[in-house]
Design a protein around this motif. Structure first.
Motif, PDB file in Angstrom:
ATOM      1  N   GLU A  51      -8.477  -8.477   1.583  1.00  0.00           N
ATOM      2  CA  GLU A  51      -7.342  -8.940   0.783  1.00  0.00           C
ATOM      3  C   GLU A  51      -7.581  -8.704  -0.703  1.00  0.00           C
ATOM      4  N   VAL A  52      -8.813  -8.810  -1.148  1.00  0.00           N
ATOM      5  CA  VAL A  52      -9.146  -8.491  -2.540  1.00  0.00           C
ATOM      6  C   VAL A  52      -8.824  -7.027  -2.814  1.00  0.00           C
ATOM      7  N   HIS A  53      -9.165  -6.153  -1.872  1.00  0.00           N
ATOM      8  CA  HIS A  53      -8.861  -4.732  -2.026  1.00  0.00           C
ATOM      9  C   HIS A  53      -7.355  -4.487  -2.095  1.00  0.00           C
ATOM     10  N   LEU A  54      -6.581  -5.181  -1.239  1.00  0.00           N
ATOM     11  CA  LEU A  54      -5.134  -4.984  -1.212  1.00  0.00           C
ATOM     12  C   LEU A  54      -4.481  -5.360  -2.538  1.00  0.00           C
ATOM     13  N   LYS A  55      -5.083  -6.252  -3.268  1.00  0.00           N
ATOM     14  CA  LYS A  55      -4.527  -6.682  -4.559  1.00  0.00           C
ATOM     15  C   LYS A  55      -5.031  -5.835  -5.726  1.00  0.00           C
ATOM     16  N   ASN A  56      -5.973  -4.952  -5.460  1.00  0.00           N
ATOM     17  CA  ASN A  56      -6.564  -4.105  -6.483  1.00  0.00           C
ATOM     18  C   ASN A  56      -5.517  -3.180  -7.097  1.00  0.00           C
ATOM     19  N   ARG A  57      -5.567  -3.020  -8.396  1.00  0.00           N
ATOM     20  CA  ARG A  57      -4.587  -2.211  -9.128  1.00  0.00           C
ATOM     21  C   ARG A  57      -4.539  -0.770  -8.623  1.00  0.00           C
ATOM     22  N   TYR A  58      -5.690  -0.165  -8.397  1.00  0.00           N
ATOM     23  CA  TYR A  58      -5.732   1.228  -7.950  1.00  0.00           C
ATOM     24  C   TYR A  58      -5.147   1.383  -6.542  1.00  0.00           C
ATOM     25  N   HIS A  59      -5.414   0.423  -5.680  1.00  0.00           N
ATOM     26  CA  HIS A  59      -4.830   0.453  -4.344  1.00  0.00           C
ATOM     27  C   HIS A  59      -3.310   0.323  -4.443  1.00  0.00           C
ATOM     28  N   ARG A  60      -2.830  -0.613  -5.244  1.00  0.00           N
ATOM     29  CA  ARG A  60      -1.379  -0.810  -5.408  1.00  0.00           C
ATOM     30  C   ARG A  60      -0.720   0.468  -5.922  1.00  0.00           C
ATOM     31  N   GLN A  61      -1.390   1.186  -6.830  1.00  0.00           N
ATOM     32  CA  GLN A  61      -0.839   2.436  -7.351  1.00  0.00           C
ATOM     33  C   GLN A  61      -0.741   3.488  -6.249  1.00  0.00           C
ATOM     34  N   ARG A  62      -1.746   3.567  -5.394  1.00  0.00           N
ATOM     35  CA  ARG A  62      -1.730   4.542  -4.291  1.00  0.00           C
ATOM     36  C   ARG A  62      -0.618   4.233  -3.299  1.00  0.00           C
ATOM     37  N   VAL A  63      -0.418   2.952  -3.004  1.00  0.00           N
ATOM     38  CA  VAL A  63       0.656   2.564  -2.095  1.00  0.00           C
ATOM     39  C   VAL A  63       2.008   2.905  -2.710  1.00  0.00           C
ATOM     40  N   ALA A  64       2.187   2.592  -3.977  1.00  0.00           N
ATOM     41  CA  ALA A  64       3.448   2.895  -4.662  1.00  0.00           C
ATOM     42  C   ALA A  64       3.714   4.400  -4.662  1.00  0.00           C
ATOM     43  N   LYS A  65       2.684   5.187  -4.885  1.00  0.00           N
ATOM     44  CA  LYS A  65       2.826   6.645  -4.892  1.00  0.00           C
ATOM     45  C   LYS A  65       3.239   7.149  -3.511  1.00  0.00           C
ATOM     46  N   ARG A  66       2.632   6.616  -2.456  1.00  0.00           N
ATOM     47  CA  ARG A  66       2.987   7.012  -1.098  1.00  0.00           C
ATOM     48  C   ARG A  66       4.420   6.615  -0.768  1.00  0.00           C
ATOM     49  N   LEU A  67       4.818   5.424  -1.167  1.00  0.00           N
ATOM     50  CA  LEU A  67       6.177   4.964  -0.876  1.00  0.00           C
ATOM     51  C   LEU A  67       7.229   5.738  -1.638  1.00  0.00           C
ATOM     52  N   ASP A  68       6.870   6.257  -2.798  1.00  0.00           N
ATOM     53  CA  ASP A  68       7.791   7.078  -3.581  1.00  0.00           C
ATOM     54  C   ASP A  68       7.887   8.501  -3.045  1.00  0.00           C
ATOM     55  N   GLY A  69       7.038   8.839  -2.060  1.00  0.00           N
ATOM     56  CA  GLY A  69       7.072  10.176  -1.475  1.00  0.00           C
ATOM     57  C   GLY A  69       6.272  11.196  -2.232  1.00  0.00           C
ATOM     58  N   ASN A  70       5.367  10.749  -3.113  1.00  0.00           N
ATOM     59  CA  ASN A  70       4.561  11.660  -3.926  1.00  0.00           C
ATOM     60  C   ASN A  70       3.135  11.767  -3.441  1.00  0.00           C
ATOM     61  N   SER A  71       2.859  11.336  -2.221  1.00  0.00           N
ATOM     62  CA  SER A  71       1.476  11.362  -1.743  1.00  0.00           C
ATOM     63  C   SER A  71       1.025  12.793  -1.506  1.00  0.00           C
ATOM     64  N   THR A  72      -0.273  13.015  -1.692  1.00  0.00           N
ATOM     65  CA  THR A  72      -0.844  14.359  -1.505  1.00  0.00           C
ATOM     66  C   THR A  72      -1.551  14.441  -0.195  1.00  0.00           C
TER      67      THR A  72
END
Length: 72
Positions: A51-72
């Motif tokens: 849960e600490v990892h899920l709240k991590n800023r870098y993890h949140r950015q990766r999830v947001a990027k994937r949800l926006d359709g910009n994942s690599t």
């Protein structure tokens, strides 16, 4: 966890232990959580570890990027 964090992707995976059970040559498996948005990261089971990892800023950015359709 999936109810609380529905947009996050993770899976339960086994990590083979280096210790062997008495009388056998097979190690006892250890369970870990693998974050599918942050490759090569394994987390021990427990209420706070992942849960600490899920709240991590870098993890949140990766999830947001994937949800926006910009994942690599």
């Amino acid at each position: 966890m999936r109810v609380k964090y529905p947009k996050d992707r993770f899976e339960l995976t086994r990590k083979k232990s280096t210790r062997t059970a008495p009388g056998t040559n097979v190690g006892n498996p250890e369970w870990r959580l693998r974050c599918l948005d942050c490759p090569d990261k394994l987390y021990m089971l427990g209420p706070s570890n992942y849960e600490v990892h899920l709240k991590n800023r870098y993890h949140r950015q990766r999830v947001a990027k994937r949800l926006d359709g910009n994942s690599t």
